[in-house]
Design an enzyme around this catalytic site. Structure first.
Site, PDB file in Angstrom:
ATOM      1  N   HIS A  87       0.175   7.072  -1.498  1.00 24.72           N
ATOM      2  CA  HIS A  87       0.650   5.847  -0.835  1.00 24.72           C
ATOM      3  C   HIS A  87       1.699   6.191   0.214  1.00 24.72           C
ATOM      4  O   HIS A  87       2.524   7.085   0.020  1.00 24.72           O
ATOM      5  CB  HIS A  87       1.209   4.852  -1.854  1.00 24.72           C
ATOM      6  CG  HIS A  87       2.490   5.265  -2.506  1.00 24.72           C
ATOM      7  ND1 HIS A  87       3.739   4.932  -1.995  1.00 24.72           N
ATOM      8  CD2 HIS A  87       2.734   5.969  -3.631  1.00 24.72           C
ATOM      9  CE1 HIS A  87       4.679   5.412  -2.784  1.00 24.72           C
ATOM     10  NE2 HIS A  87       4.107   6.047  -3.780  1.00 24.72           N
ATOM     11  N   ASP A 107       8.568  10.501  -2.569  1.00 28.65           N
ATOM     12  CA  ASP A 107       7.818   9.330  -3.033  1.00 28.65           C
ATOM     13  C   ASP A 107       7.419   8.466  -1.844  1.00 28.65           C
ATOM     14  O   ASP A 107       8.162   7.555  -1.481  1.00 28.65           O
ATOM     15  CB  ASP A 107       8.671   8.544  -4.021  1.00 28.65           C
ATOM     16  CG  ASP A 107       7.953   7.352  -4.607  1.00 28.65           C
ATOM     17  OD1 ASP A 107       6.707   7.334  -4.572  1.00 28.65           O
ATOM     18  OD2 ASP A 107       8.630   6.439  -5.094  1.00 28.65           O
ATOM     19  N   GLU A 160       2.261   0.534  -2.876  1.00 29.55           N
ATOM     20  CA  GLU A 160       2.230   0.987  -4.267  1.00 29.55           C
ATOM     21  C   GLU A 160       3.483   0.574  -5.002  1.00 29.55           C
ATOM     22  O   GLU A 160       3.450   0.266  -6.195  1.00 29.55           O
ATOM     23  CB  GLU A 160       2.078   2.518  -4.300  1.00 29.55           C
ATOM     24  CG  GLU A 160       2.002   3.130  -5.694  1.00 29.55           C
ATOM     25  CD  GLU A 160       3.352   3.554  -6.253  1.00 29.55           C
ATOM     26  OE1 GLU A 160       3.406   3.985  -7.412  1.00 29.55           O
ATOM     27  OE2 GLU A 160       4.368   3.447  -5.529  1.00 29.55           O
ATOM     28  N   GLU A 161       4.608   0.558  -4.282  1.00 24.04           N
ATOM     29  CA  GLU A 161       5.906   0.410  -4.933  1.00 24.04           C
ATOM     30  C   GLU A 161       6.078  -0.920  -5.655  1.00 24.04           C
ATOM     31  O   GLU A 161       6.793  -0.997  -6.646  1.00 24.04           O
ATOM     32  CB  GLU A 161       7.028   0.582  -3.897  1.00 24.04           C
ATOM     33  CG  GLU A 161       7.098   1.948  -3.248  1.00 24.04           C
ATOM     34  CD  GLU A 161       7.517   3.040  -4.220  1.00 24.04           C
ATOM     35  OE1 GLU A 161       7.841   2.719  -5.381  1.00 24.04           O
ATOM     36  OE2 GLU A 161       7.509   4.216  -3.818  1.00 24.04           O
ATOM     37  N   GLU A 190       1.600  11.866  -6.216  1.00 19.42           N
ATOM     38  CA  GLU A 190       2.684  10.903  -6.385  1.00 19.42           C
ATOM     39  C   GLU A 190       4.012  11.641  -6.473  1.00 19.42           C
ATOM     40  O   GLU A 190       4.069  12.856  -6.656  1.00 19.42           O
ATOM     41  CB  GLU A 190       2.421  10.079  -7.661  1.00 19.42           C
ATOM     42  CG  GLU A 190       3.427   8.996  -7.971  1.00 19.42           C
ATOM     43  CD  GLU A 190       3.589   7.985  -6.854  1.00 19.42           C
ATOM     44  OE1 GLU A 190       4.395   8.267  -5.952  1.00 19.42           O
ATOM     45  OE2 GLU A 190       2.941   6.927  -6.879  1.00 19.42           O
ATOM     46  N   HIS A 201      14.052   7.011  -5.487  1.00 19.76           N
ATOM     47  CA  HIS A 201      14.210   5.675  -4.900  1.00 19.76           C
ATOM     48  C   HIS A 201      15.595   5.456  -4.290  1.00 19.76           C
ATOM     49  O   HIS A 201      16.028   4.316  -4.147  1.00 19.76           O
ATOM     50  CB  HIS A 201      13.941   4.576  -5.942  1.00 19.76           C
ATOM     51  CG  HIS A 201      12.482   4.343  -6.185  1.00 19.76           C
ATOM     52  ND1 HIS A 201      12.012   3.413  -7.086  1.00 19.76           N
ATOM     53  CD2 HIS A 201      11.374   4.925  -5.643  1.00 19.76           C
ATOM     54  CE1 HIS A 201      10.690   3.433  -7.107  1.00 19.76           C
ATOM     55  NE2 HIS A 201      10.288   4.346  -6.231  1.00 19.76           N
TER      56      HIS A 201
END
Length: 976
Positions: free
Chosen positions: A156, A168, A200-201, A226, A300
């Site tokens: 993604h 990510d 995706e998140e 991923e 994140h």
């Protein structure tokens, strides 16, 4: 002879030799650990040796630099720029290839409306419907044999609002580009589909949309790339079954990295994350989830950037996926074994796979055969009178010392909970080290105190046999777990290996006893818990045990003091004739040597056959007793210690930062640390009572240092920060106050940090901190207003979200009381891509909403629509999530149908107020851009100054991430 004497002395079972061997063992384990964690950094492809691979890596690194130049969540304009760049790169790579096709969901305006279980919370009973407009980019490479089942490669390209998305999932995306470039040059046998998916998140939506595409029918296998961490090595996080694990084993020959412990932990929800692999697996695909997994406290956050990763990490993922995809694309696959797999790698050199079901069968064989063999050998040795009987005190000291170590460990863990429960987040080595050293030190003290007052001749052998019994019980329990979980507890394999090796050691000891020389009569108890004369004699010999005079002469029947000390455990002759004779393990004297010692009582009986032992027989006996302990040590200690240490490290490395996510995770990590340290201690406990004073002193010192670090050192640093979740909420139904929400772990961390912010410190702003569920704390205060839009006038936040009711027949006289109620809403939201509607009835326990319609507007007026998508649910709909691509389209047009109360409960009652069929609708809309500016009255201003303030003024021991899908949430509510 002197060289032989030195060689034999070095291999004797004495304190110095044992301590040295332990030092060598743990030094090797440490070196292997370092090698495993650093080797991948040295394996970058060189231009002169592997020009194609070097070009793939350099190109991928350049792509990564470009797509991670800014934050690019689905809710941002930068997301479109990343999409456009990827589309350009895909078209460049595929060029005029005759077997390549490209499909852009954004161009084809692909959208889906579907009912979705919360992908991040499987226990949620909240009924959700999701509308999503996709901008996935798909590439099809038609294989030479298109009839073979195809392979999907997926990653993604969206990030979270607070991260650049380098790990990510930028590295996954550029690895896909590299794979595409490779397979364009090397046409695959089977068809390959590449899915560069979006969003995706916040719901795994790009993967879900894939199954709305016709190409999804071509693929059976999937490689999902991923990043649930921030760099390091890319692990085989999970795989479908034993067949797919073996495919990984056969294909990834260079730097394989995977462990089914991760798989079990992920499926057990110890990690609160999810990947697109979940969607593919639920839709019947089989494959591999390859991911970065640590550190979670940088995941994140702003540190998920190219500055905090490396080419080595990128190459590890790229090369792993390339090896795997090339193998799958070009070979016929054996996929018959669909049982879950247990798998692990050995320091990146070798990959091992076994079916969990097969492991269960082997466990059953071990559990049945080992006690039968052990009991049989015991009965034979009893019959041959070679088994030495022992007092109950001798049999209980090892398990009691272990139990005491566990009790002390529990008391120490209570101190950790009281004083520093988040210490694992900073460095899990210190608490694990404290637990480990405390267990072995406690065992050492208790066993040696017991031996001082009640000497035991065969302590090591008894401990090994008791260890076998303990591990048999553990293996029985874990085998039951494996069976009851339908073989999905794939992380239990280390215990099977440990049990097997310890069983061999115990069986060898029992076999030696069973094959030992028969005695004319039982020689009595060797663990003389009384007889003060013997005890005093034993104490003197114990003091001599540590001496190391290799030059001391020996006669034909007695060895030097060190020789005698080395005969402690293995009191069985290996000769073919003649009796065995007693050897006092801890006191170094056998019955033949005792007759030459003036300290032995004159009336003490002796075996006449022992007195006649030949020099050769005695020499053979000394050889056996000198060296047999080494075999036992090598079986029980090095391999189990390495496997158990690696397993504990794997668990703690993946989970230690989850202590920041709640008290439950904290207790889970603490429990894993305690159990893991006990398992790490078990291999050396049968031997550890014998170490010298230097080793035990260093053990005590290491415990004191580890305990101090664990209890006293602050859990958060610049490199290991506390991750805090941010959102700014504006509830239009309660005014325009921009309330900042900061969510983090309890423990007086948040409020002191917030009180030092300039906007709070120099004003009367009140901070309200309250405890919420699971050990978390929520702090709220009124922050600076966001500047989400560029404007030439005064910014009116209330204009950001407006709700228009186009139609509502709830109170219509033309509607029958038994007829569903229908309403249409028009949400007017500026420069927005995501909103959520939540439905609730004050008079019905469950949501009465049964049907949702989304009117897709293209170029028509806001009140009209070209396409409608409708979904129905008999169980009710609690929530509608909306995701659209066009920032210029400022409206969402929604139709809602719900049942009146009469239809749900059949109770016809007066409704004088006309409220029983009311439907409450809460609207939340999200904005995710913060690292940019708006122009307000000609002046450039930051979009979310409240978040900027936190980033700029909070200590470096804090990191920040988003609490929800946007950093700013504007809310409103209406009643239909």
């Amino acid at each position: 002879m002197k060289l032989k004497s030195v060689f034999r002395s070095v291999l004797k079972y004495r304190k110095t030799n044992l301590s040295l061997l332990l030092l060598i063992t743990y030094s090797i384990i440490t070196l292997l650990y370092i090698f495993d964690h650093e080797r991948y950094k040295l394996n970058l492809p060189k231009e002169d040796e592997h020009p194609e691979f070097n070009d793939l890596l350099e190109t991928a690194w350049g792509d990564l630099q470009i797509i991670t130049a800014s934050f690019h969540p689905y809710t941002s304009k930068e997301n479109d720029k990343v999409h456009d760049y990827l589309l350009k790169r895909v078209l460049e790579i595929t060029g005029n290839s005759s077997f390549a096709s490209v499909s852009d969901d954004k161009e084809s305006e692909r959208s889906i409306l579907f009912q979705q279980q919360d992908p991040f919370n499987e226990s949620s009973r909240f009924s959700r419907v999701t509308y999503f407009e996709s901008s996935n980019i798909l590439v099809k490479l038609e294989g030479k044999n298109p009839e073979e089942e195809g392979l999907l490669l997926s990653a993604h390209f969206d990030s979270v609002p607070t991260g650049y998305g380098a790990t990510d999932d930028g590295m996954g995306v550029v690895s896909l580009l590299a794979n595409l470039k490779y397979h364009i040059k090397h046409r695959p046998n089977r068809t390959l589909i590449f899915n560069f998916n979006n969003n995706e998140e916040f719901g795994l939506l790009g993967a879900s949309t894939y199954f709305n595409h016709s190409w999804s029918n071509l693929t059976k296998y999937v490689i999902n790339l991923e990043g649930t961490g921030a760099g390091g090595k890319a692990v085989l996080f999970r795989t479908s079954d034993t067949s797919t694990a073996k495919i990984y084993q056969q294909s990834v020959k260079e730097n394989p990295f995977g462990n089914s412990i991760y798989q079990q932990g992920f499926y057990s929800r110890y990690v609160r994350s999810e990947t697109d692999y979940k969607i593919y697996e639920e839709n019947g695909m089989r494959g591999w989830d390859v991911a970065f997994y640590k550190p979670r406290n940088l995941y994140h956050t702003i540190k998920d950037s190219i500055q905090y990763t490396s080419k080595a990490s990128l190459w590890h993922m790229l090369h792993t996926s390339l090896q795997l995809s090339a193998y799958v694309a070009s070979n016929s696959l054996d996929t018959a074994d669909q049982t879950p797999a247990c798998y692990f790698d050995f320091i990146g050199l070798k990959f091992f796979v076994i079916s969990a079901k097969t492991l269960f069968y082997w466990n059953c064989i071990f559990l049945l055969v080992s006690p039968v063999v052990a009991i049989g050998l015991y009965l034979i040795s009893r019959d041959r009178m070679t088994w030495k009987s022992h007092s109950w005190l001798s049999w209980t000291r090892f398990p009691l010392s272990l139990a005491a170590g566990i009790i002390v460990q529990k008391l120490f863990s209570n101190d950790i909970i009281r004083s520093n429960p988040l210490t694992f987040s900073r460095n899990y080595f210190w608490p694990i080290s404290a637990f480990f050293t405390q267990v072995i030190f406690t065992s050492y003290v208790l066993i040696n105190c017991s031996n001082f007052f009640f000497p035991c001749a065969d302590m090591k052998s008894l401990s090994i046999i008791e260890l076998f019994i303990i591990l048999w019980t553990i293996l029985l329990f874990t085998s039951k777990l494996l069976y009851s979980s339908d073989y999905r507890y794939t992380g239990l394999y280390p215990l099977s290996i440990f049990f097997l090796l310890s069983t061999i050691a115990a069986i060898l000891r029992l076999l030696a006893l069973a094959l030992g020389m028969r005695t004319r009569k039982r020689l009595g108890r060797e663990c003389r818990d009384h007889h003060s004369n013997y005890s005093s004699h034993s104490q003197i010999d114990m003091e001599r045990d540590g001496q190391e005079n290799l030059e001391q002469p020996q006669d034909q029947f007695t060895s030097s003091q060190d020789d005698q000390a080395s005969i402690q455990d293995d009191n069985v002759s290996t000769t073919s004739a003649g009796p065995s004779h007693n050897v006092d393990e801890d006191h170094g004297m056998d019955s033949s040597s005792q007759q030459h010692d003036e300290r032995v009582p004159l009336l003490k009986g002796s075996n006449s056959m022992e007195e006649g032992l030949s020099t050769r027989e005695n020499s053979l006996k000394l050889e056996y007793t000198d060296y047999a302990w080494i075999i036992q040590f090598l079986l029980i200690v090095p391999i189990p210690s390495f496997i158990l240490f690696n397993s504990v490290d794997v668990i703690m490395d993946a989970l230690n930062h989850t202590v920041q996510e709640g008290s439950k995770a904290t207790f889970d990590v603490l429990r894993f640390g305690m159990v893991g340290s006990i398992l790490m201690a078990l291999p050396i406990l049968p031997f550890f009572y014998k170490v010298n004073y230097i080793t035990i002193s260093l053990t005590a010192l290491l415990f004191l240092i580890s305990a101090s670090k664990t209890l006293l050192v602050h859990p958060f640093t610049n490199s290991n920060p506390l991750k805090v979740r941010f959102s700014q909420n504006i509830d239009l139904s309660q005014g325009n106050a921009a309330s900042v929400h900061v969510l983090g772990r309890e423990g007086n961390f948040l409020k002191p940090m917030l009180q030092d912010l300039p906007s709070i410190k120099y004003s009367s702003t009140h901070i309200n901190c309250t405890s919420v569920t699971n050990g978390m704390e929520l702090c709220m205060y009124d922050g600076m207003q966001p500047n989400l839009l560029s404007t030439n006038g005064n910014t009116n936040i209330s204009s950001m979200v407006k709700v228009h009711v186009l139609h509502n027949n709830r109170n219509s006289t033309e509607r029958s009381p038994y007829e569903p109620i229908v309403a249409e809403l028009l949400l007017e939201v500026k420069e927005n891509r995501a909103c959520t509607l939540t439905f609730e009835s004050r008079h019905q326990a469950k949501s009465p909403v049964r049907e949702i319609t989304v009117y897709q507007k293209k170029n028509s007026a806001p009140q009209k629509a070209n396409i409608t998508k409708t979904i129905k649910s008999a169980s009710g709909i609690n929530e509608l999530q909306l995701h659209k691509l066009d920032f210029d389209q400022e409206t969402y047009h929604i139709g809602v149908q719900w049942f009146p109360k009469l239809l749900t409960d059949g109770n016809l009652e007066d409704d004088k107020l006309g409220t029983k069929d009311e439907l409450s609708v809460s609207i939340s809309c999200y904005w995710g851009e913060y690292d940019s500016e708006s122009v307000v009255n000609g002046t450039a201003v930051r979009k979310i100054p409240a978040f900027d303030e936190l980033i700029n003024y909070a200590p470096l021991s804090f990191s920040f991430t988003n609490e929800q899908k946007g950093l700013v949430i504007v809310k409103d509510a209406i009643i239909l």
